[in-house]
Design an enzyme around this catalytic site. Structure first.
Site, short mmCIF file in Angstrom:
data_model
loop_
_atom_site.label_atom_id
_atom_site.label_comp_id
_atom_site.label_asym_id
_atom_site.label_seq_id
_atom_site.Cartn_x
_atom_site.Cartn_y
_atom_site.Cartn_z
N GLY A 149 0.83 -1.20 0.00
CA GLY A 149 0.00 0.00 0.00
C GLY A 149 0.87 1.24 0.00
N THR B 11 1.16 3.35 2.39
CA THR B 11 1.76 3.54 3.71
C THR B 11 2.52 2.31 4.18
OG1 THR B 11 -0.07 5.00 4.31
CG2 THR B 11 1.28 4.16 6.12
N LYS C 239 2.29 -4.98 3.51
CA LYS C 239 1.90 -6.10 4.35
C LYS C 239 2.35 -7.40 3.67
CE LYS C 239 -1.28 -3.53 3.88
NZ LYS C 239 -1.26 -2.10 3.40
N ASP D 262 -5.61 -2.77 -5.58
CA ASP D 262 -6.13 -3.19 -4.27
C ASP D 262 -7.66 -3.11 -4.26
OD1 ASP D 262 -6.00 -0.37 -4.37
OD2 ASP D 262 -5.36 -0.16 -2.28
N ARG D 263 -8.20 -2.10 -4.93
CA ARG D 263 -9.66 -1.97 -5.03
C ARG D 263 -10.24 -3.09 -5.88
NH1 ARG D 263 -10.84 3.80 -7.30
NH2 ARG D 263 -12.98 3.06 -6.91
N ASP E 173 -12.31 0.31 1.86
CA ASP E 173 -10.92 0.03 2.24
C ASP E 173 -10.34 1.27 2.91
OD1 ASP E 173 -8.18 -0.45 2.37
OD2 ASP E 173 -8.12 -1.51 0.47
N SER F 147 -4.38 4.46 3.45
CA SER F 147 -3.90 5.83 3.18
C SER F 147 -5.05 6.64 2.62
CB SER F 147 -2.78 5.81 2.15
OG SER F 147 -1.84 4.84 2.49
#
Ligand SMILES: Nc1ncnc2c1ncn2[C@@H]1O[C@H](COP(=O)(O)OP(=O)(O)O)[C@@H](O)[C@H]1O
Ligand SMILES: CC(C)(COP(=O)(O)O)[C@@H](O)C(=O)NCCC(=O)O
Ligand SMILES: [K+]
Length: 279
Positions: free
Chosen positions: A8, A10, A13, A101-102, A120, A123
């Site tokens: 992401g 930020t 993971k 990610d979306r 979601d 950030s």
């Protein structure tokens, strides 16, 4: 062992998943940075036979990461947003521009619910809608809690912020700057989510299941009115659905999928909207 990466803006993971048993063996997060350097906080690459990646950070970060990993691991799947996948059609005019990610969250949400809204909270806070039948409508993007606070700090002279302090529930007026910012930012986020959810259900004439994910999902959840489920592993579940590797994944079982609460009735959602429009 499979290494799944969710990079992401930020946090990056990662988790290690057993290719035979589908067990999650370990997981962690590091700040998203220039390069993925093996180190104490990063898994030992020796045991990894496949990697699946979702990346919305700068492309150079991904390219460097992949070129570093390619020397060590034979199978590397990098997810991309497409026009259609797993029964979902991408609502973007240019499907490749939808944050991956979306896209992965939308695919996972559709697999679990057959039509839902996905929020979601990272950030950015993103909201995506997939209707029964698989039509993704597009969605909404607003700054995440931390970004909203940081933008106030950037654009003003006397607004102190504490990026770490959380709010929760429905906070009242702050009596110092930090509380005033935290409470304002929190209410801005949850008001938008509650409103967009209700307006969407009203417009589409159905009470959609609501799913929350992302680093701030738990704190946002405390202020979200309609029944909803938390699914921290949603992006990973999208990777599993798109690139199934374990027997359980091939059978369509998504790890960490939550139990779904009964959505509120459409009448109740509409009553809430009508009440709000009176104010
Ligand atoms: N352990 C943690 N470390 C850092 N940030 C965290 C942590 N737990 C929750 N957060 C919050 O989660 C946000 C990052 O969420 P995440 O979904 O990982 O974002 P992104 O995908 O944009 O990197 C941070 O801005 C912070 O507010
Ligand atoms: C909107 C996002 C910044 C959210 O990223 P995140 O908060 O998860 O780091 C990311 O999905 C992105 O860069 N999307 C591309 C633009 C779009 O989806 O329209
Ligand atoms: K996000």
């Amino acid at each position: 062992m499979i290494l799944d990466l969710d990079i992401g803006n930020t946090l990056s993971k990662w988790r290690l998943k057993d290719r035979g048993t589908s067990e999650i063996r370990s997981r962690g997060a590091v700040w998203t940075r220039e390069q993925w350097r093996p180190g104490a906080d990063i898994p030992d690459l020796g045991v990894i036979t496949a990697i699946r990646i979702s990346n919305v950070a700068r492309n150079e970060v991904l390219e460097r990461t992949v070129s570093l990993l390619k020397r060590r691991v034979s199978t590397i799947h990098v997810a991309r947003s497409g026009r259609e996948a797993l029964g979902v059609t991408n609502g973007y005019e240019e499907p490749g521009r939808l944050g991956v990610d979306r896209w992965l969250g939308s695919l996972a949400g559709y697999q679990l619910t057959g039509g839902c809204m996905v929020v979601d909270c990272g950030s950015a806070i993103t909201m995506d809608i997939v209707l029964p039948g698989g039509r993704h409508l597009g969605g909404y993007i607003l700054p995440g809690l931390r970004l909203m606070k940081e933008s106030l700090q950037l654009g003003t002279r006397r607004v102190a912020i504490d990026p770490e302090v959380e709010s929760g529930g429905l906070p009242g007026p702050g009596r110092n700057t930090i509380d005033a910012v935290n409470h304002g930012v929190y209410l801005a986020a949850i008001s938008a989510i509650n409103r967009i959810y209700s307006e969407t259900c009203d417009r589409e004439d159905m009470a959609l299941p609501l799913l929350l994910t992302g680093g701030d999902a738990r704190v946002v959840s405390r202020g979200v009115g309609p029944p909803h489920a938390l699914w921290p592993d949603m992006v990973y579940a999208g990777l599993e659905a798109l690139f199934p590797l374990t027997p359980a994944e091939r059978a369509g079982r998504l790890s960490g999928a939550p139990l779904l609460p009964e959505p509120a009735s459409l009448e109740r959602i509409r009553a809430g909207l009508a009440f709000n429009s009176l104010l």
